[in-house]
Design a protein around this motif. Sequence first.
Motif, short mmCIF file in Angstrom:
data_model
loop_
_atom_site.label_atom_id
_atom_site.label_comp_id
_atom_site.label_asym_id
_atom_site.label_seq_id
_atom_site.Cartn_x
_atom_site.Cartn_y
_atom_site.Cartn_z
N ASP A 106 -8.71 -4.65 2.93
CA ASP A 106 -9.00 -5.33 4.19
C ASP A 106 -8.48 -4.56 5.40
O ASP A 106 -8.57 -5.05 6.52
N TRP A 107 -7.95 -3.37 5.17
CA TRP A 107 -7.26 -2.64 6.22
C TRP A 107 -7.87 -1.25 6.42
O TRP A 107 -8.63 -0.77 5.58
N VAL A 108 -7.55 -0.62 7.55
CA VAL A 108 -7.85 0.79 7.79
C VAL A 108 -6.61 1.46 8.35
O VAL A 108 -5.76 0.81 8.99
N PRO B 123 0.82 -1.21 0.00
CA PRO B 123 0.00 0.00 0.00
C PRO B 123 0.85 1.27 0.00
O PRO B 123 1.95 1.30 0.55
N ALA B 124 0.29 2.30 -0.61
CA ALA B 124 0.99 3.58 -0.73
C ALA B 124 -0.02 4.71 -0.67
O ALA B 124 -1.23 4.50 -0.84
N TRP B 125 0.49 5.90 -0.44
CA TRP B 125 -0.35 7.09 -0.36
C TRP B 125 -1.22 7.19 -1.62
O TRP B 125 -0.75 7.04 -2.74
N CYS C 8 6.87 5.12 5.48
CA CYS C 8 5.76 4.92 4.55
C CYS C 8 4.43 5.36 5.15
O CYS C 8 4.14 5.11 6.31
N ASN C 9 3.66 6.02 4.31
CA ASN C 9 2.25 6.27 4.56
C ASN C 9 1.48 5.30 3.66
O ASN C 9 1.66 5.36 2.44
N PRO C 10 0.72 4.34 4.21
CA PRO C 10 0.03 4.36 5.49
C PRO C 10 0.59 3.45 6.59
O PRO C 10 0.05 3.41 7.69
N LEU D 132 -1.16 3.84 12.32
CA LEU D 132 -1.29 2.41 12.55
C LEU D 132 -2.09 1.83 11.40
O LEU D 132 -3.13 2.39 11.02
N TYR D 133 -1.62 0.72 10.86
CA TYR D 133 -2.34 0.07 9.77
C TYR D 133 -2.89 -1.24 10.32
O TYR D 133 -2.13 -2.12 10.72
#
Length: 404
Positions: A376-378, A130-132, A181-183, A333-334
């Motif tokens: 599947d994440w927040v 995942p990326a911004w 890294c974000n997120p 937090l991911y």
Amino acid sequence: MPSVYARSLNIAQIKESATLAVAARAKALRAEGRPILDLGAGEPDSDTPAFIRRAAQRAIDRGHTRYTATEGILPLREAIAARATEHCRAHSGADVGASEVIVSTGSKQALFNACFVLFGAGDEVLVPTPAWTSYYEMIALARATPVPVMGDAGDGFKVDVAMLERAATPRTKGLLLNSPCNPTGAVYTARELRALLELAAARGWWVISDEIYTRLVYGAEAATALAISEDRQRLIVVDGVAKAYAMTGWRIGWAIAPRAVVQAMGALQSHTTSNASSISQHAALAALSERALADEFIGEMLSRFRARRALALAILSGAPELPVIQPDGAFYLYVNVLAAAKGIGATDDVGARVAEYLLEKYDVAVVPGSAFLTPDWVRISYAAPDDHVAEGVERLVRACRERC
């Protein structure tokens, strides 16, 4: 009457920024009187330090309110170059000059400009995922194709050389890196980053390294591509004052790049925004020049982030049904919410369903993982008051357990 507006093909596929959309919805609900806990914000909750605010006031009093050079005022570019030179000399002995720096209206503009001048139709750009959310859209706006490269969740979703090699094709022209890294808050080690840069150099790829969170780390100093890359001829490093100096609204970012790239970015910028705010540039100059005051501020802010991170992780440690990436940098937090989504009956884009449920039923704003191509994440931001972070994470756990 029906609207006569038909979207241009230039923006036909562009989606609104999910992170900004969450922030807007949270603010709207709060304006209606709802006690929203906003854990979606991608900005520090600290005020801009007083010494930076005073510098802006002095700039106004001294009449620094006119156009500047498109590429930014020379003292600011020199300060950015001097800091970059410190990193480079530690590795290669090479200096960075002010002519290799362009100041923009936030690091977001620097990233967009870099994508726009480097890539075009038919090009592919690898994006560790995942990326911004804006990376994919910026590449698409340049008429190139973003190619998500899914990292390993067991290693903070970081990618390695083998993953990039599998995703690459003859049309691959670039790699967009982000560390911290974000997120996820993942931080590439110097060894990991060197391997990726060596692969890019061997393949002739451009590398855009987004280093906006570099000063916000909880262990050893974060590696920067400037200190590692053997050859800067295909390297663009983007940074700014938004995160580390709590200056998100001041809109000052920059790119360090080969002179030809800086000139191209300047030409593009001259026809879009022209120079960044003159007053904000002088404020950013103070942020970079008055190092003792800046270091003190960043250290105190990091201490608060570290404490909140520990608080949130302690709560989540008692909820094994909600796996979380332990962040080594940034302030996110991911969290994997697949179990929670089953409880509310979600079958697709589960992070979005959980985020909606949390906001509407529990007054907690988080960003759905689909914004970062991991549904599947927040993402939870702990750049918020301690009690908001603790209560918000506890409500996430409660929502999962009440519905699962």
